[in-house]
Scaffold this motif. Sequence first.
Motif, PDB file in Angstrom:
ATOM      1  N   ARG A  13      85.834 -92.954   2.780  1.00  0.00           N
ATOM      2  CA  ARG A  13      86.065 -93.611   1.496  1.00  0.00           C
ATOM      3  C   ARG A  13      85.418 -94.989   1.594  1.00  0.00           C
ATOM      4  N   PRO A  14      85.184 -95.633   0.459  1.00  0.00           N
ATOM      5  CA  PRO A  14      84.571 -96.967   0.547  1.00  0.00           C
ATOM      6  C   PRO A  14      85.476 -97.889   1.375  1.00  0.00           C
ATOM      7  N   LYS A  15      84.876 -98.743   2.195  1.00  0.00           N
ATOM      8  CA  LYS A  15      83.436 -98.941   2.325  1.00  0.00           C
ATOM      9  C   LYS A  15      82.889 -98.273   3.590  1.00  0.00           C
ATOM     10  N   VAL A  16      83.773 -97.948   4.515  1.00  0.00           N
ATOM     11  CA  VAL A  16      83.342 -97.380   5.794  1.00  0.00           C
ATOM     12  C   VAL A  16      82.606 -96.061   5.593  1.00  0.00           C
ATOM     13  N   GLY A  17      83.161 -95.192   4.763  1.00  0.00           N
ATOM     14  CA  GLY A  17      82.600 -93.869   4.595  1.00  0.00           C
ATOM     15  C   GLY A  17      81.223 -93.832   3.982  1.00  0.00           C
ATOM     16  N   TYR A  18      80.794 -94.932   3.376  1.00  0.00           N
ATOM     17  CA  TYR A  18      79.472 -95.007   2.750  1.00  0.00           C
ATOM     18  C   TYR A  18      78.367 -94.815   3.787  1.00  0.00           C
ATOM     19  N   TRP A  19      78.579 -95.319   5.013  1.00  0.00           N
ATOM     20  CA  TRP A  19      77.560 -95.269   6.054  1.00  0.00           C
ATOM     21  C   TRP A  19      77.622 -93.966   6.843  1.00  0.00           C
ATOM     22  N   ILE A  20      78.827 -93.482   7.091  1.00  0.00           N
ATOM     23  CA  ILE A  20      79.040 -92.384   8.045  1.00  0.00           C
ATOM     24  C   ILE A  20      78.702 -91.042   7.414  1.00  0.00           C
ATOM     25  N   THR A  21      78.015 -90.180   8.181  1.00  0.00           N
ATOM     26  CA  THR A  21      77.750 -88.817   7.714  1.00  0.00           C
ATOM     27  C   THR A  21      78.379 -87.764   8.621  1.00  0.00           C
ATOM     28  N   ARG A  22      78.803 -88.186   9.821  1.00  0.00           N
ATOM     29  CA  ARG A  22      79.417 -87.255  10.767  1.00  0.00           C
ATOM     30  C   ARG A  22      80.558 -87.960  11.507  1.00  0.00           C
ATOM     31  N   ILE A  23      81.651 -87.235  11.698  1.00  0.00           N
ATOM     32  CA  ILE A  23      82.794 -87.744  12.458  1.00  0.00           C
ATOM     33  C   ILE A  23      83.054 -86.797  13.619  1.00  0.00           C
ATOM     34  N   MET A  24      83.223 -87.356  14.808  1.00  0.00           N
ATOM     35  CA  MET A  24      83.595 -86.571  15.979  1.00  0.00           C
ATOM     36  C   MET A  24      84.965 -87.044  16.457  1.00  0.00           C
ATOM     37  N   VAL A  25      85.884 -86.111  16.636  1.00  0.00           N
ATOM     38  CA  VAL A  25      87.247 -86.456  17.056  1.00  0.00           C
ATOM     39  C   VAL A  25      87.461 -85.943  18.479  1.00  0.00           C
ATOM     40  N   PHE A  26      87.816 -86.863  19.388  1.00  0.00           N
ATOM     41  CA  PHE A  26      87.958 -86.551  20.811  1.00  0.00           C
ATOM     42  C   PHE A  26      89.354 -86.907  21.315  1.00  0.00           C
ATOM     43  N   ASP A  27      89.733 -86.316  22.440  1.00  0.00           N
ATOM     44  CA  ASP A  27      90.869 -86.819  23.204  1.00  0.00           C
ATOM     45  C   ASP A  27      90.478 -88.160  23.818  1.00  0.00           C
ATOM     46  N   ASP A  28      91.484 -88.958  24.156  1.00  0.00           N
ATOM     47  CA  ASP A  28      91.159 -90.299  24.623  1.00  0.00           C
ATOM     48  C   ASP A  28      90.849 -90.387  26.120  1.00  0.00           C
ATOM     49  N   ASP A  29      90.528 -89.259  26.746  1.00  0.00           N
ATOM     50  CA  ASP A  29      89.910 -89.348  28.070  1.00  0.00           C
ATOM     51  C   ASP A  29      88.419 -89.648  27.931  1.00  0.00           C
ATOM     52  N   ILE A  30      87.934 -89.699  26.708  1.00  0.00           N
ATOM     53  CA  ILE A  30      86.531 -89.990  26.406  1.00  0.00           C
ATOM     54  C   ILE A  30      86.390 -91.457  25.996  1.00  0.00           C
ATOM     55  N   ASP A  31      85.386 -92.129  26.542  1.00  0.00           N
ATOM     56  CA  ASP A  31      85.038 -93.481  26.095  1.00  0.00           C
ATOM     57  C   ASP A  31      83.997 -93.328  24.988  1.00  0.00           C
ATOM     58  N   PRO A  32      84.354 -93.581  23.746  1.00  0.00           N
ATOM     59  CA  PRO A  32      83.408 -93.337  22.648  1.00  0.00           C
ATOM     60  C   PRO A  32      82.198 -94.262  22.673  1.00  0.00           C
ATOM     61  N   THR A  33      82.260 -95.365  23.449  1.00  0.00           N
ATOM     62  CA  THR A  33      81.106 -96.256  23.555  1.00  0.00           C
ATOM     63  C   THR A  33      80.119 -95.805  24.615  1.00  0.00           C
ATOM     64  N   ASP A  34      80.488 -94.783  25.382  1.00  0.00           N
ATOM     65  CA  ASP A  34      79.620 -94.242  26.426  1.00  0.00           C
ATOM     66  C   ASP A  34      78.916 -93.005  25.871  1.00  0.00           C
ATOM     67  N   THR A  35      77.634 -93.126  25.583  1.00  0.00           N
ATOM     68  CA  THR A  35      76.902 -92.023  24.960  1.00  0.00           C
ATOM     69  C   THR A  35      76.940 -90.766  25.825  1.00  0.00           C
ATOM     70  N   ARG A  36      76.964 -90.909  27.150  1.00  0.00           N
ATOM     71  CA  ARG A  36      77.067 -89.741  28.032  1.00  0.00           C
ATOM     72  C   ARG A  36      78.375 -88.998  27.789  1.00  0.00           C
ATOM     73  N   ASP A  37      79.470 -89.754  27.654  1.00  0.00           N
ATOM     74  CA  ASP A  37      80.769 -89.137  27.377  1.00  0.00           C
ATOM     75  C   ASP A  37      80.755 -88.399  26.044  1.00  0.00           C
ATOM     76  N   VAL A  38      80.194 -89.053  25.024  1.00  0.00           N
ATOM     77  CA  VAL A  38      80.195 -88.479  23.672  1.00  0.00           C
ATOM     78  C   VAL A  38      79.407 -87.169  23.640  1.00  0.00           C
ATOM     79  N   ILE A  39      78.211 -87.183  24.211  1.00  0.00           N
ATOM     80  CA  ILE A  39      77.381 -85.973  24.186  1.00  0.00           C
ATOM     81  C   ILE A  39      78.024 -84.854  25.010  1.00  0.00           C
ATOM     82  N   TRP A  40      78.559 -85.178  26.183  1.00  0.00           N
ATOM     83  CA  TRP A  40      79.202 -84.169  27.035  1.00  0.00           C
ATOM     84  C   TRP A  40      80.397 -83.532  26.328  1.00  0.00           C
TER      85      TRP A  40
END
Length: 493
Positions: free
Chosen positions: A385-412
Motif C-alpha cells: 500500500r502507499p507509500k512502501v508498496g509503490y516500489w516493491i514488486t516482490r516480497i519474500m517471507v523467511f524464518d528469522d534464521d536468515i539475515d535478509p541483508t546477506d544476499t547469500r542467505d536470501v538466495i539460498w
Amino acid sequence: MRKHLKSLRDYLEALDALGDLRTVGQEADTHLEIGAVIRRAVETCGPAPLFTAIRGHAPGFRVLGAPAAFSSLPGARWSRAALSLGLDPATHPLELVEELAAARRLDPIAPVTVDSGECQQNVLLGDDASLAAFPIPLIHDGDGGRYVNTWGTIVVRTPDGTWTNWSIARVMMVDDHTMTGMIRPLQDLGKIFAMWRERGEPMPFALAQGCAPAIPFVCGMGLPSGLDEAGYLGAHFGEPLEVVRCRTVGLTVPATAEIVIEGHVAVDETAPEGPMGEYFGYLGGGSRPWPVFRIGAITHRDDPILPVVSAGKPVEEDHTVVGLTYSAEALVSLRAAGLPVTGAWIVPESAVNVLAVTVSRDWARQGVFTSTRMLCRAVAQAVLRPKVGYWITRIMVFDDDIDPTDTRDVIWAYATRCHPVRGQLLVEDQRVTPLHIFYSPEEQGVGGPKMVYDCLLPPDGPQRPRSTAFAENFAPAVQRRALHLWEGALKGT
C-alpha cells in the motif's frame, strides 16, 4: 549517543578520516566525464570522488559524487549511511532500520529558524540568479539534459502553511533560469502542487543542495503525508535542525546547505524532461512534459559543493536511501498490523524491487495464523500500500534464521525453501511506477500484479529440516571452542 553531522563539510571530514573520500584534482569535464567517474566509483565500491578542478568553471566550485553509495570499507559497506544518521560506521544495516523505525514513535521536534546561515554567504537575485556558473553535469550518455537535482532537497509548503514537505525528485536544467522535473500526482510533492494549481497560483519552491548528510535520507523516506520531515529528523537526533528564511519565497531551508535555488513552479507551463538513467539500471522515462521551475534567486556558500548521484545499476543512492528508509516504514507497518515480524529489508541489489521479511519461528504458537500461506498474505496486505508498496514488486517471507541483508542467505533460502508453484501468492491490481520496465503501458497506468514468495519452513517440530549452518547446527559450547581453535590458527598459535 548519535553524532549529529550538521553540514556536508562535517560529513566529508568524517569520510576522509575513514579513508572513504578521494579528491579528483585533474581537470574533469561536466560533459559525461564526471558522471562516468561517479558511475565507476559506485560499481567498484570505491571512495566517494570529490572533483576540485572542473573545466570551464571558476576555481572553488566542486562536485561530490556517490555521497551515500556503498562504502569502500569492505567490512562496513553501509558506513556512509550510518555516518549520515549519526551512528557508528560499523552499525549493522538492520540496526539502522530499527533506529529509523524507533524515531517514528517519538514526538517531532520542529526546526528552529536562525537569523543567518552559511547557505547565504553569496546572494544572486533576478538576472544574476543563473545556473551558468554551477558545474551541472550531463551524467549519463543518453540523458535528456543536465540534471540540477539528483540529491538535493525540494522544499514546498501547502497554501495554508500547515505542512512543509522535504523531498527528492529529479530536476533537469532547461536554460540558465529555468528547470523542469517530475512532479507525480501520487507523491507528496504532487499533492501539494495540486493544491496550488487549484488556487491558480504558482507554487513557491526552494531546492537546497549539499545539506547535512541525514537530510537526503529523510527526504527519501516516504513518511506519512502531512508529517514534516524536519520534525522527524529532529526527533531522531533529539535536537532541532537549524533553518534560515529564503530571500524571495516564504520558505525556510537548512542553514548549512551549499547551494539554494529559489523560485516558483508554474501551474500552466511545461517543458520536456528526460530520459534519464534511473534506479532500475536503464535509461528510462522517455521525454515527457513536466511543470516548469522558474528561478528567482540563488544563494550559496563560498566554494560551494554540488552533490551528484549517478542513478542506475545497483547499488547507488536510490537503493541505499530508499532501501534503508522504506525498510523502516515497512517494519512500522508490519508491527502496527500485529504480525510476528523480526526484520524487514528492501534488498538494494534488487533495485529496491524485493522486500525480504523475517518472522519469528514460533509464529504458529500464537494461534493467529493456521498456515504459512495465510501469514504471507497478511504480510503482503500490510506493506503493499502507499507509500512502501509503490516500489516493491516482490516480497519474500523467511524464518528469522536468515539475515535478509546477506544476499547469500536470501538466495539460498529462496531457492531451497520456496516451492516453485505452491510457494507463490499472486497479488493483482497494485500501483506501480512508470520506471518498472517489465510492466506494460496499461499496467503502468491502472496497476499490475505483484508476487509474494512463501519461503517459510514448517513450524518447529519433527518435519522441520535441521540446518548445517555454524550458528544453527552446533551447541554454544562447541561454537566457542571452534572459534577459539580457528582464531588461534589465524594468529599462528
